[in-house]
Design a protein around this motif. Structure first.
Motif, PDB file in Angstrom:
ATOM      1  N   HIS A  30       0.818  -1.211   0.000  1.00 42.57           N
ATOM      2  CA  HIS A  30       0.000   0.000   0.000  1.00 42.57           C
ATOM      3  C   HIS A  30       0.855   1.265   0.000  1.00 42.57           C
ATOM      4  O   HIS A  30       2.016   1.233   0.394  1.00 42.57           O
ATOM      5  CB  HIS A  30      -0.926  -0.011   1.225  1.00 42.57           C
ATOM      6  N   PRO A  31       0.277   2.351  -0.422  1.00 40.47           N
ATOM      7  CA  PRO A  31       1.009   3.621  -0.431  1.00 40.47           C
ATOM      8  C   PRO A  31       1.490   4.008   0.975  1.00 40.47           C
ATOM      9  O   PRO A  31       0.870   3.661   1.976  1.00 40.47           O
ATOM     10  CB  PRO A  31      -0.017   4.631  -0.930  1.00 40.47           C
ATOM     11  N   SER A  32       2.580   4.700   0.999  1.00 43.93           N
ATOM     12  CA  SER A  32       3.157   5.126   2.274  1.00 43.93           C
ATOM     13  C   SER A  32       2.800   6.589   2.548  1.00 43.93           C
ATOM     14  O   SER A  32       2.392   7.323   1.656  1.00 43.93           O
ATOM     15  CB  SER A  32       4.670   4.992   2.208  1.00 43.93           C
ATOM     16  N   THR A  33       3.001   6.971   3.782  1.00 40.95           N
ATOM     17  CA  THR A  33       2.838   8.386   4.141  1.00 40.95           C
ATOM     18  C   THR A  33       4.174   9.085   3.951  1.00 40.95           C
ATOM     19  O   THR A  33       5.228   8.437   3.867  1.00 40.95           O
ATOM     20  CB  THR A  33       2.396   8.541   5.605  1.00 40.95           C
ATOM     21  N   LEU A  34       4.132  10.387   3.918  1.00 40.08           N
ATOM     22  CA  LEU A  34       5.369  11.158   3.825  1.00 40.08           C
ATOM     23  C   LEU A  34       6.269  10.845   5.021  1.00 40.08           C
ATOM     24  O   LEU A  34       7.482  10.681   4.867  1.00 40.08           O
ATOM     25  CB  LEU A  34       5.049  12.657   3.760  1.00 40.08           C
ATOM     26  N   GLY A  35       5.686  10.725   6.198  1.00 41.75           N
ATOM     27  CA  GLY A  35       6.469  10.414   7.397  1.00 41.75           C
ATOM     28  C   GLY A  35       7.174   9.072   7.300  1.00 41.75           C
ATOM     29  O   GLY A  35       8.333   8.936   7.704  1.00 41.75           O
ATOM     30  N   THR A  69      13.753  -4.982   7.036  1.00 41.53           N
ATOM     31  CA  THR A  69      13.535  -5.951   8.110  1.00 41.53           C
ATOM     32  C   THR A  69      12.089  -6.434   8.125  1.00 41.53           C
ATOM     33  O   THR A  69      11.801  -7.500   8.659  1.00 41.53           O
ATOM     34  CB  THR A  69      13.888  -5.355   9.480  1.00 41.53           C
ATOM     35  N   ALA A  70      11.186  -5.663   7.554  1.00 43.70           N
ATOM     36  CA  ALA A  70       9.779  -6.048   7.414  1.00 43.70           C
ATOM     37  C   ALA A  70       9.233  -5.309   6.202  1.00 43.70           C
ATOM     38  O   ALA A  70       9.624  -4.169   5.940  1.00 43.70           O
ATOM     39  CB  ALA A  70       8.977  -5.685   8.650  1.00 43.70           C
ATOM     40  N   LEU A  71       8.360  -5.965   5.442  1.00 41.97           N
ATOM     41  CA  LEU A  71       7.775  -5.305   4.275  1.00 41.97           C
ATOM     42  C   LEU A  71       6.524  -4.550   4.700  1.00 41.97           C
ATOM     43  O   LEU A  71       5.418  -4.792   4.243  1.00 41.97           O
ATOM     44  CB  LEU A  71       7.467  -6.333   3.181  1.00 41.97           C
ATOM     45  N   ASP A  72       6.736  -3.611   5.594  1.00 37.90           N
ATOM     46  CA  ASP A  72       5.664  -2.820   6.187  1.00 37.90           C
ATOM     47  C   ASP A  72       6.226  -1.423   6.419  1.00 37.90           C
ATOM     48  O   ASP A  72       7.290  -1.278   7.013  1.00 37.90           O
ATOM     49  CB  ASP A  72       5.247  -3.480   7.507  1.00 37.90           C
ATOM     50  N   TRP A  73       5.531  -0.414   5.938  1.00 39.25           N
ATOM     51  CA  TRP A  73       6.044   0.957   6.024  1.00 39.25           C
ATOM     52  C   TRP A  73       6.270   1.408   7.465  1.00 39.25           C
ATOM     53  O   TRP A  73       7.179   2.182   7.735  1.00 39.25           O
ATOM     54  CB  TRP A  73       5.102   1.922   5.323  1.00 39.25           C
ATOM     55  N   GLN A  74       5.449   0.958   8.403  1.00 44.19           N
ATOM     56  CA  GLN A  74       5.584   1.420   9.785  1.00 44.19           C
ATOM     57  C   GLN A  74       6.628   0.621  10.581  1.00 44.19           C
ATOM     58  O   GLN A  74       7.239   1.145  11.477  1.00 44.19           O
ATOM     59  CB  GLN A  74       4.237   1.350  10.521  1.00 44.19           C
TER      60      GLN A  74
END
Length: 84
Positions: A30-35, A69-74
């Motif tokens: 999914h798209p990421s945030t600027l942060g 380390t994880a395929l997750d933006w957060q």
């Protein structure tokens, strides 16, 4: 300190499981945030700063050479790879 010694020291610290590359994460998730993007950019530039302080020039920075380390933006953290 020789460039090879620095690169080998870095490689030894990559003992944890990598989930994939930044390229894969961008393409598949999914798209990421600027942060989120700025957080990863800061990690990558911090890694480059470390390398340059030790006279190591990567020469091929691209999203497929950044391990996650994880395929997750957060939760994912960026690690520079492929030192030649």
């Amino acid at each position: 300190m020789q460039m090879h010694d620095v690169a080998m020291g870095i490689a030894k610290n990559l003992h944890f499981h990598m989930a994939g590359t930044l390229h894969q994460m961008i393409a598949a998730h999914h798209p990421s945030t600027l942060g989120d993007r700025l957080r990863l950019l800061l990690q990558i530039t911090s890694g480059l700063k470390f390398l340059h302080r030790h006279s190591v020039v990567h020469g091929d920075i691209k999203s497929s050479n950044v391990l996650m380390t994880a395929l997750d933006w957060q939760r994912g953290n960026a690690k520079i790879s492929d030192f030649g």
